[in-house]
Structures are given as C-alpha cells and as structure tokens.
Design a protein around this motif. Structure first.
Motif, short mmCIF file in Angstrom:
data_model
loop_
_atom_site.label_atom_id
_atom_site.label_comp_id
_atom_site.label_asym_id
_atom_site.label_seq_id
_atom_site.Cartn_x
_atom_site.Cartn_y
_atom_site.Cartn_z
N TYR A 157 -1.53 -2.65 5.90
CA TYR A 157 -2.77 -1.70 4.90
C TYR A 157 -3.19 -2.40 3.94
N THR A 158 -4.14 -1.88 3.33
CA THR A 158 -4.74 -1.88 2.77
C THR A 158 -4.68 -1.80 1.21
N PRO A 159 -3.89 -2.31 0.44
CA PRO A 159 -4.12 -1.77 -1.05
C PRO A 159 -5.12 -1.66 -2.14
N VAL A 160 -4.81 -0.83 -2.45
CA VAL A 160 -5.92 -0.74 -3.95
C VAL A 160 -5.19 -0.45 -5.03
N GLU A 161 -6.07 -1.21 -5.79
CA GLU A 161 -4.82 -1.35 -7.12
C GLU A 161 -5.83 -0.78 -8.58
N ALA A 162 -4.74 -0.32 -8.93
CA ALA A 162 -4.99 0.57 -11.00
C ALA A 162 -4.26 0.25 -11.58
N ALA A 163 -4.76 -0.06 -13.19
CA ALA A 163 -4.19 -0.68 -14.03
C ALA A 163 -3.69 0.64 -14.58
N ASN A 164 -3.79 2.17 -15.01
CA ASN A 164 -3.39 2.97 -15.49
C ASN A 164 -3.68 4.31 -14.70
N GLY A 165 -3.66 5.21 -15.06
CA GLY A 165 -3.69 6.59 -14.56
C GLY A 165 -4.91 7.38 -14.71
N GLU A 166 -5.98 7.09 -15.54
CA GLU A 166 -7.43 7.30 -15.77
C GLU A 166 -8.11 6.69 -14.18
N GLU A 167 -7.73 4.85 -14.46
CA GLU A 167 -8.09 4.33 -13.23
C GLU A 167 -7.90 5.00 -12.18
N GLY A 168 -6.26 4.88 -11.94
CA GLY A 168 -6.36 5.45 -10.74
C GLY A 168 -6.87 6.71 -10.16
N LEU A 169 -6.94 8.01 -10.81
CA LEU A 169 -7.45 8.90 -11.00
C LEU A 169 -9.11 8.44 -10.04
N ALA A 170 -9.74 7.97 -10.48
CA ALA A 170 -10.66 7.46 -10.32
C ALA A 170 -11.06 7.04 -9.07
N LYS A 171 -10.01 6.22 -8.87
CA LYS A 171 -9.97 5.19 -7.51
C LYS A 171 -9.04 6.08 -6.10
N VAL A 172 -8.72 7.21 -6.54
CA VAL A 172 -8.54 8.44 -5.71
C VAL A 172 -10.13 8.80 -5.57
N LYS A 173 -10.54 9.74 -6.40
CA LYS A 173 -11.60 9.97 -5.58
C LYS A 173 -12.31 8.99 -5.23
N SER A 174 -13.21 7.24 -5.73
CA SER A 174 -13.93 6.85 -5.15
C SER A 174 -13.61 6.15 -3.48
N GLU A 175 -11.78 5.68 -3.32
CA GLU A 175 -11.34 5.48 -3.05
C GLU A 175 -10.47 6.01 -1.10
N LYS A 176 -10.51 7.42 -1.71
CA LYS A 176 -10.21 8.07 -0.77
C LYS A 176 -8.09 7.79 -0.44
N PRO A 177 -7.64 7.40 -0.99
CA PRO A 177 -6.02 6.36 -0.65
C PRO A 177 -5.41 7.03 0.64
N ASP A 178 -4.90 7.28 1.40
CA ASP A 178 -3.89 7.84 2.18
C ASP A 178 -2.68 7.91 1.89
N LEU A 179 -1.98 6.59 0.87
CA LEU A 179 -0.85 7.44 0.24
C LEU A 179 -1.07 6.61 -1.23
N VAL A 180 -0.33 7.46 -1.98
CA VAL A 180 -0.46 7.04 -3.53
C VAL A 180 0.98 6.34 -4.49
N VAL A 181 1.50 5.10 -4.72
CA VAL A 181 2.58 4.70 -5.38
C VAL A 181 2.60 4.38 -6.82
N LEU A 182 2.41 5.48 -7.56
CA LEU A 182 2.81 5.33 -9.07
C LEU A 182 4.40 5.08 -9.82
#
Length: 67
Positions: free
Chosen positions: A27-52
């Motif tokens: 799988y292709t990992p995409v990383e975020a360091a906090n919830g704000e960054e994570g929410l932005a990455k959800v919108k921009s990267e459209k991941p198939d799964l999120v590990v929080l």
C-alpha cells in the motif's frame, strides 16, 4: 495503482514504523502529524483507509474522525 493509507500520528517514530508496515504490504502510505493536517490530507489525497492516533495536539483523532 496501489491503495493509499493515511497515517495520522504526532509521534514521528510511530508514523515511520506504521508507514513501513503499510508499504511492505503493498500500500502507499501518506502521513500527517496532527488532526488538522490529517483532515487536509483526507480531502487532498482521498485515502482508502485512515489510521488515527486518538491523543494528538491541535486536533485529536476523535475530533478528526467526527469531522
């Protein structure tokens, strides 16, 4: 095209280890360091799964999940 997994955690070591496991399993990992960054990455990267992580600065994993 491999599926994307977004890893949201404030601990860089946890992100690195989790990303390594994700990548080793095809799988292709995409990383975020906090919830704000994570929410932005959800919108921009459209991941198939999120590990929080639950406890993070700026925005918790619970708050990110609810948004």
């Amino acid at each position: 095209m491999s599926k994307k997994v977004l890893i949201v955690d404030d601990d860089p070591d946890v992100r690195m280890i989790t990303a390594s496991v994700v990548q080793d399993n095809g799988y292709t990992p995409v990383e975020a360091a906090n919830g704000e960054e994570g929410l932005a990455k959800v919108k921009s990267e459209k991941p198939d799964l999120v590990v929080l992580d639950v406890m993070m600065p700026k925005q918790s994993g619970v708050r990110m999940f609810r948004n």
